[in-house]
Design an enzyme around this catalytic site. Structure first.
Site, PDB file in Angstrom:
ATOM      1  N   SER A  33      -7.306  10.131  -1.012  1.00 38.40           N
ATOM      2  CA  SER A  33      -6.038   9.709  -1.610  1.00 38.40           C
ATOM      3  C   SER A  33      -6.179   9.760  -3.124  1.00 38.40           C
ATOM      4  O   SER A  33      -7.272   9.574  -3.663  1.00 38.40           O
ATOM      5  CB  SER A  33      -5.758   8.273  -1.177  1.00 38.40           C
ATOM      6  OG  SER A  33      -4.791   7.692  -2.022  1.00 38.40           O
ATOM      7  N   SER A  34      -5.049   9.960  -3.816  1.00 39.60           N
ATOM      8  CA  SER A  34      -5.106  10.005  -5.278  1.00 39.60           C
ATOM      9  C   SER A  34      -5.471   8.643  -5.880  1.00 39.60           C
ATOM     10  O   SER A  34      -5.802   8.572  -7.063  1.00 39.60           O
ATOM     11  CB  SER A  34      -3.776  10.498  -5.855  1.00 39.60           C
ATOM     12  OG  SER A  34      -2.713   9.687  -5.410  1.00 39.60           O
ATOM     13  N   CYS A  35      -5.431   7.579  -5.082  1.00 37.01           N
ATOM     14  CA  CYS A  35      -5.779   6.267  -5.645  1.00 37.01           C
ATOM     15  C   CYS A  35      -7.289   6.092  -5.840  1.00 37.01           C
ATOM     16  O   CYS A  35      -7.727   5.065  -6.337  1.00 37.01           O
ATOM     17  CB  CYS A  35      -5.203   5.129  -4.816  1.00 37.01           C
ATOM     18  SG  CYS A  35      -5.968   4.964  -3.219  1.00 37.01           S
ATOM     19  N   TYR A  95      -8.840   0.078  -0.531  1.00 31.07           N
ATOM     20  CA  TYR A  95      -8.605   1.366   0.138  1.00 31.07           C
ATOM     21  C   TYR A  95      -9.331   2.475  -0.627  1.00 31.07           C
ATOM     22  O   TYR A  95      -9.981   3.348  -0.031  1.00 31.07           O
ATOM     23  CB  TYR A  95      -7.098   1.612   0.165  1.00 31.07           C
ATOM     24  CG  TYR A  95      -6.644   2.888   0.806  1.00 31.07           C
ATOM     25  CD1 TYR A  95      -6.705   3.062   2.187  1.00 31.07           C
ATOM     26  CD2 TYR A  95      -6.113   3.928   0.039  1.00 31.07           C
ATOM     27  CE1 TYR A  95      -6.254   4.235   2.773  1.00 31.07           C
ATOM     28  CE2 TYR A  95      -5.659   5.102   0.616  1.00 31.07           C
ATOM     29  CZ  TYR A  95      -5.731   5.244   1.994  1.00 31.07           C
ATOM     30  OH  TYR A  95      -5.285   6.408   2.568  1.00 31.07           O
ATOM     31  N   LYS A 102     -12.229   5.185   0.583  1.00 30.20           N
ATOM     32  CA  LYS A 102     -12.039   6.636   0.500  1.00 30.20           C
ATOM     33  C   LYS A 102     -13.130   7.290  -0.350  1.00 30.20           C
ATOM     34  O   LYS A 102     -13.589   8.392  -0.039  1.00 30.20           O
ATOM     35  CB  LYS A 102     -10.652   6.957  -0.068  1.00 30.20           C
ATOM     36  CG  LYS A 102      -9.515   6.645   0.908  1.00 30.20           C
ATOM     37  CD  LYS A 102      -9.615   7.524   2.139  1.00 30.20           C
ATOM     38  CE  LYS A 102      -8.501   7.320   3.125  1.00 30.20           C
ATOM     39  NZ  LYS A 102      -8.675   8.126   4.354  1.00 30.20           N
ATOM     40  N   HIS A 110       5.209   2.947   2.422  1.00 29.20           N
ATOM     41  CA  HIS A 110       5.225   3.486   1.064  1.00 29.20           C
ATOM     42  C   HIS A 110       6.665   3.525   0.551  1.00 29.20           C
ATOM     43  O   HIS A 110       7.614   3.298   1.296  1.00 29.20           O
ATOM     44  CB  HIS A 110       4.606   4.883   1.048  1.00 29.20           C
ATOM     45  CG  HIS A 110       3.137   4.873   1.281  1.00 29.20           C
ATOM     46  ND1 HIS A 110       2.568   5.156   2.496  1.00 29.20           N
ATOM     47  CD2 HIS A 110       2.102   4.583   0.451  1.00 29.20           C
ATOM     48  CE1 HIS A 110       1.263   5.051   2.403  1.00 29.20           C
ATOM     49  NE2 HIS A 110       0.939   4.700   1.182  1.00 29.20           N
TER      50      HIS A 110
HETATM   51  O1  GFB Z   1       4.518   4.034  -2.394  1.00 29.68           O
HETATM   52  P1  GFB Z   1       3.908   2.804  -2.957  1.00 29.68           P
HETATM   53  O2  GFB Z   1       3.865   1.619  -2.082  1.00 29.68           O
HETATM   54  O3  GFB Z   1       2.442   3.143  -3.389  1.00 29.68           O
HETATM   55  O4  GFB Z   1       4.707   2.373  -4.285  1.00 29.68           O
HETATM   56  P2  GFB Z   1       1.512   3.390  -4.662  1.00 29.68           P
HETATM   57  C1  GFB Z   1       5.001   3.273  -5.323  1.00 29.68           C
HETATM   58  C2  GFB Z   1       5.867   2.590  -6.366  1.00 29.68           C
HETATM   59  O5  GFB Z   1       7.174   2.336  -5.792  1.00 29.68           O
HETATM   60  C3  GFB Z   1       5.353   1.255  -6.875  1.00 29.68           C
HETATM   61  C4  GFB Z   1       7.574   1.014  -6.102  1.00 29.68           C
HETATM   62  O6  GFB Z   1       5.582   1.179  -8.274  1.00 29.68           O
HETATM   63  C5  GFB Z   1       6.264   0.243  -6.149  1.00 29.68           C
HETATM   64  O7  GFB Z   1       6.416  -0.972  -6.860  1.00 29.68           O
HETATM   65  N1  GFB Z   1       8.545   0.525  -5.107  1.00 29.68           N
HETATM   66  C6  GFB Z   1       9.844   0.221  -5.377  1.00 29.68           C
HETATM   67  C7  GFB Z   1       8.345   0.309  -3.786  1.00 29.68           C
HETATM   68  N2  GFB Z   1      10.454  -0.215  -4.271  1.00 29.68           N
HETATM   69  C8  GFB Z   1       9.540  -0.160  -3.264  1.00 29.68           C
HETATM   70  C9  GFB Z   1       9.630  -0.482  -1.871  1.00 29.68           C
HETATM   71  O8  GFB Z   1      10.644  -0.914  -1.346  1.00 29.68           O
HETATM   72  N3  GFB Z   1       8.479  -0.273  -1.142  1.00 29.68           N
HETATM   73  C10 GFB Z   1       7.333   0.215  -1.713  1.00 29.68           C
HETATM   74  N4  GFB Z   1       6.262   0.404  -0.924  1.00 29.68           N
HETATM   75  N5  GFB Z   1       7.234   0.499  -3.034  1.00 29.68           N
HETATM   76  C11 GFB Z   1      -0.207   3.412  -2.739  1.00 29.68           C
HETATM   77  C12 GFB Z   1      -1.520   2.764  -2.470  1.00 29.68           C
HETATM   78  O9  GFB Z   1       0.125   3.081  -4.031  1.00 29.68           O
HETATM   79  O10 GFB Z   1      -0.245   4.817  -2.671  1.00 29.68           O
HETATM   80  C13 GFB Z   1      -2.224   3.350  -1.322  1.00 29.68           C
HETATM   81  O11 GFB Z   1      -1.343   1.387  -2.365  1.00 29.68           O
HETATM   82  C14 GFB Z   1      -2.162   4.867  -1.285  1.00 29.68           C
HETATM   83  O12 GFB Z   1      -3.544   2.937  -1.394  1.00 29.68           O
HETATM   84  C15 GFB Z   1      -0.787   5.391  -1.542  1.00 29.68           C
HETATM   85  O13 GFB Z   1      -3.030   5.414  -2.232  1.00 29.68           O
HETATM   86  C16 GFB Z   1      -0.715   6.892  -1.652  1.00 29.68           C
HETATM   87  O14 GFB Z   1       1.626   4.800  -5.109  1.00 29.68           O
HETATM   88  O15 GFB Z   1       1.732   2.373  -5.732  1.00 29.68           O
END
Ligand code: GFB
Length: 312
Positions: A110-112, A139, A143, A182
């Site tokens: 993952s890119s994280c 996570y 990875k 996500h």
């Molecule tokens: O997709 P996401 O949960 O993952 O969130 P990350 C991306 C951005 O969207 C963050 C915003 O800035 C969130 O605050 N966001 C806005 C929301 N509204 C929402 C919502 O309703 N739901 C969610 N989920 N986000 C993950 C990692 O990070 O990316 C994992 O936690 C993994 O480990 C994955 O690497 C690819 O990009 O922030």
């Protein structure tokens, strides 16, 4: 012998977002000896079950798309599960593949894995050059261990085990649970439900300013099969689209596609996560691979999947 349509190919996690895309791509290319098992059939947290499964099915090629995954909140709230379960799953699958004499294995990260403040776009060399983003470091550490395990088995035992690091993914068979998903599937659901119920507002998390790069799962499926056939280096390789959008722009785009005309508000008590996460995929592009699905087209097809899966 390289992978061809007669090869015995195991896709771990074949029902998930990424695994099902790899499966579809292999089917599309005429592969006829595909192996997939549900969690009920083979529990990947159980080392003995994984080793029995390998001994019985004898796969020649393995894609590891099985993992405990989730969005920013799930990662932040369940650090133990994200670290422990992912270590277990990948240890069993990678070590088991070595024991079973698997010819080639592709591990997905993952890119994280990259440091929070690494130079952007993120190059493979930035691994372990600084502190991780705290919301998903558990996570990420798992990875990183998976990448290192593949490299270690390659060095010590000569295994052809490679790793690919995809950017933020979306597409069919995504998780639409608002607490654990996500951002993209969450937006599809939130905007759809608001449209249907006639709600005036949709609440999104964070500030809307973070930048993310999105890739449709079908593009990743094609990239994984391409890498299995054409890539064999110790260094892992980034898989991205090269295009980034702010979360605010993404919300507006999903709202437009879904047909929501109300207001978008931002709940800043929820985390933003890393400010920017754009990968440098030039090593992959130099091999001749390119993504085919642009974000708007991809979101339209993901919305169709969401509507098809929706009960009630
Ligand atoms: O997709 P996401 O949960 O993952 O969130 P990350 C991306 C951005 O969207 C963050 C915003 O800035 C969130 O605050 N966001 C806005 C929301 N509204 C929402 C919502 O309703 N739901 C969610 N989920 N986000 C993950 C990692 O990070 O990316 C994992 O936690 C993994 O480990 C994955 O690497 C690819 O990009 O922030």
């Amino acid at each position: 012998m390289s992978m061809n349509e007669h090869s015995r190919v195991y896709v771990a996690g074949h029902r998930g977002l990424v695994g099902s895309a790899i499966w579809r791509e292999l089917q599309r290319r005429g592969f006829r000896n595909l192996i997939g098992r549900t969690r009920q059939e083979v529990d990947l947290l159980d080392a003995a079950a994984v080793s029995r499964f390998y001994a019985e099915t004898k796969p020649e090629f393995v894609f590891i798309a099985a993992a405990k995954v989730g969005g920013i909140l799930a990662n932040d709230q369940q650090p133990a599960s994200f670290l422990f379960e992912n270590l277990q799953i990948q240890n069993h699958l990678i070590h088991g593949a070595w024991q079973a004499g698997v010819r080639k294995l592709l591990f997905l990260g993952s890119s994280c894995i990259y440091p929070k403040l690494a130079p952007q776009p993120l190059r493979e060399e930035s691994l372990l050059s600084g502190p991780l983003e705290p919301t998903n470091e558990w996570y990420a550490v798992a990875k990183i261990a998976g990448i290192k395990l593949c490299q270690a088995y390659r060095r010590q035992y000569g295994c052809d085990f490679i790793s690919a690091m995809p950017t933020n993914m979306y597409g069919p068979n995504d998780n639409y649970d608002l607490q654990t998903s996500h951002v993209l599937p969450a937006f599809l659901r939130k905007f759809h439900e608001a449209k249907v119920s006639g709600a005036a507002r949709v609440v999104c998390w964070g500030s809307g300013t973070p930048l993310r790069e999105f890739l449709h799962a079908d593009d990743l499926g094609r990239a994984c099969v391409f890498l299995m056939q054409h890539y064999s280096e110790e260094q892992f390789i980034n898989v991205g689209s090269g295009r980034e959008v702010s979360i605010r722009e993404l919300a507006e785009l999903v709202g437009r596609i879904v047909g929501f005309t109300g207001e978008i508000v931002w709940d800043t008590t929820k985390p933003d996560g890393t400010p920017r996460k754009l990968m440098d995929s030039s090593r992959l592009f130099a091999l001749g691979w390119r993504p085919q699905i642009d974000l708007e087209m991809g979101i339209r097809s993901a919305y169709e999947d969401f509507l098809a899966k929706r009960v009630g």
